[in-house]
Design an enzyme around this catalytic site. Structure first.
Site, mmCIF file in Angstrom:
data_model
loop_
_atom_site.group_PDB
_atom_site.id
_atom_site.type_symbol
_atom_site.label_atom_id
_atom_site.label_comp_id
_atom_site.label_asym_id
_atom_site.label_seq_id
_atom_site.Cartn_x
_atom_site.Cartn_y
_atom_site.Cartn_z
ATOM 1 N NE ARG A 148 34.580 -41.857 44.261
ATOM 2 C CZ ARG A 148 34.854 -43.100 43.889
ATOM 3 N NH1 ARG A 148 33.911 -44.004 43.895
ATOM 4 N NH2 ARG A 148 36.076 -43.436 43.535
ATOM 5 C CE LYS A 192 40.718 -41.608 50.226
ATOM 6 N NZ LYS A 192 40.725 -41.999 48.800
#
Ligand code: UD1
Ligand code: MG
Length: 456
Positions: free
Chosen positions: A17, A24
């Protein structure tokens, strides 16, 4: 005697995402990766053994982990089969360890050291497992902590598996769990995947441990502290929280921030007492600001960048800005003045030197008390290499001078304004290197008269 501790940080997620080529947990808050923040916090509880679990092909994550401490081991979780499976990627190390184990998530960078200490105290108090919990404003998606009448934890129910009644519980699992059980690997191997996601949930260790006669207790912290980062907007929220905390600390330690919400600090920024920082100042990594320094509005100060980790120090009583840029290797000496639109990189400015307006001071040394006039440029680059400019103590560099490096200006020398200096200048000499001035008396009046007689 203190029980030895092993920590396992789970960093195997891809973090899709974030929509990024960077994994991340390597995204940065205050100049340091999330993983770096978590490992820093883990360091405060002094584990004997530290493991970071990374995904396959995530060598840059493993490298970041190893860079955070010489005793940090990494292991790879081949398939992402859930949080219990991730911990079991460290099974060999776990089996060799006698003592407590703490599991943390690498995407929770705002954890406080005190909280980890409280988790360990819970184990000291007799708990087999301590689970970090928080009251969620919106608990959707989190595992719910289901407690019994005595406050002990009965089970953790993942959102997807919870009943409507269980979903009304707002006490949620933050993801940090500490264990004092005889054989953690055996316990984790009993965990099955009979749940909504078909994953091996670490949280199922709670029910299994209770069945084996252990007590499980909850340590509660604020929601802010366990903010998990899954997207860029959450990253910005975490940055804001981090900055707010650190500005407060800097002020409590004796610095004045005129408009604190406009000053940006880095994870390693050091700021002394009676420092004043005016609005809109960005301080990147690798910066030390000593006592009684003033940083005026709109300065950009960075000690470490992608290629240069020289660091940067602003020494006692110096005044910087407004609108100054300090880069790696700038050593701003005591009582030095750096004024508006002055850039300093890799230069030692000795005590009391001044560069008050519009200058590029790159590579070299400026002696004590020297004065650098407006518009002075250190021509440090020949298109291939960088060269040094040395300016002696008490020298005076006239405005709009170009100093073509390598070049040395002796102590007390004068450089005439507008000079292009390509040769060394001895101490106490005057050097002028510009076209001599020619003055023609009455020329302008004659010129105007001529133009008026013969208009175009
Ligand atoms: C997890 C918890 C949930 C808790 C929430 C807090 C479980 C089963 N659930 O849910 O109770 O409320 O975190 O944010 O533990 N990871 C791996 N390998 C895997 C799976 C995950 O390394 O196979 C890592 C992830 O990178 C991440 C962490 O473990 O850092 C948590 O995984 P995630 O999938 O985000 O779990 P949640 O569903 O958020
Ligand atoms: Mg998560």
């Amino acid at each position: 005697m203190a029980v030895p501790l092993m920590t396992v940080v789970l960093a195997a997620g891809k973090g899709t995402r974030m929509r990024s080529d960077t994994p991340k947990v390597l995204h940065r808050i205050a100049g340091r990766s999330m993983l770096g923040h978590v490992l820093d916090r883990v360091g405060t509880v002094a584990p004997e053994r530290q493991v970071v679990v990374v995904g396959p092909g995530m060598e840059i994550v493993a490298a970041e982990a190893r860079a955070a401490g010489s005793n940090i081991e990494t292991c790879v979780q081949a398939d992402q089969r859930g949080t219990a499976d991730a911990v079991l990627a460290a099974a060999t190390a776990l089996a060799a360890h006698r003592g407590d184990v703490m599991v943390l998530f690498a995407d929770t960078p705002l954890l406080r050291a005190e909280t980890l200490v409280r988790m360990r105290e819970m184990l000291e108090g007799g708990a087999g497992i301590a689970v970090l919990g928080f009251e969620a404003a919106d608990p959707t998606g989190y595992g719910r902590l289901l407690t019994g009448a005595d406050g002990a934890l009965v089970a953790i129910r993942e959102h997807a598996d919870a009943s409507d009644e269980e979903r009304r519980v707002r006490l949620c699992n933050a993801g940090v769990m500490a264990f004092r059980v005889p054989d953690l690997v055996a316990l984790l191997r009993k965990i099955g995947d009979g749940n909504a996601k078909g994953e091996l949930y670490l949280t199922d260790a709670v029910g299994l441990a209770r069945a084996a006669g252990h007590t499980v207790r909850v340590v509660v912290c604020s929601e802010e502290e366990v903010l998990g980062i899954n997207s860029r907007d959450q990253l910005a929220v975490a940055e804001a929280i981090w900055q707010r905390r650190r500005r407060l600390k800097v002020m409590r330690d004796g610095a004045t921030l005129v408009a604190p919400e406009t000053v940006w600090l880095s994870y390693d920024t050091v700021i002394g007492r009676d420092v004043t920082i005016e609005p809109n100042v960005v301080i990147g990594p690798g910066v030390v600001i000593e006592d009684r320094v003033t940083i005026r509005a709109n300065c950009h100060i960075v000690g470490h960048d992608g290629k240069n980790r020289a660091g940067l120090r602003v020494r006692e009583g110096a005044i910087v800005g407004p609108f100054a840029r300090l880069r790696p290797g700038a050593d701003i000496g005591p009582d030095v003045h750096i004024g508006n639109f002055v850039e300093v990189k890799n230069v030692v400015m000795e005590a009391g030197a001044k560069a008050n307006h519009l200058a590029y001071i790159g590579d070299g040394r400026v002696g004590a008390g020297a004065n650098i006039g407006a518009g002075t440029i250190f021509c440090n680059y020949d298109g291939f290499e960088k060269h040094d400019t040395e300016i002696g103590a008490g020298a005076f560099i006239g405005s709009n001078s170009a100093l073509v490096a390598p070049v040395k200006i002796g102590d007390g020398a004068y450089i005439g304004s507008g000079s292009v200096i390509t040769k060394n200048v001895p101490a106490d000499a005057l050097a002028v290197a510009r076209a001599p001035q020619e003055t023609r008396e009455g020329w302008a009046a004659k010129y105007r008269a001529r133009r008026r007689r013969t208009p175009r």
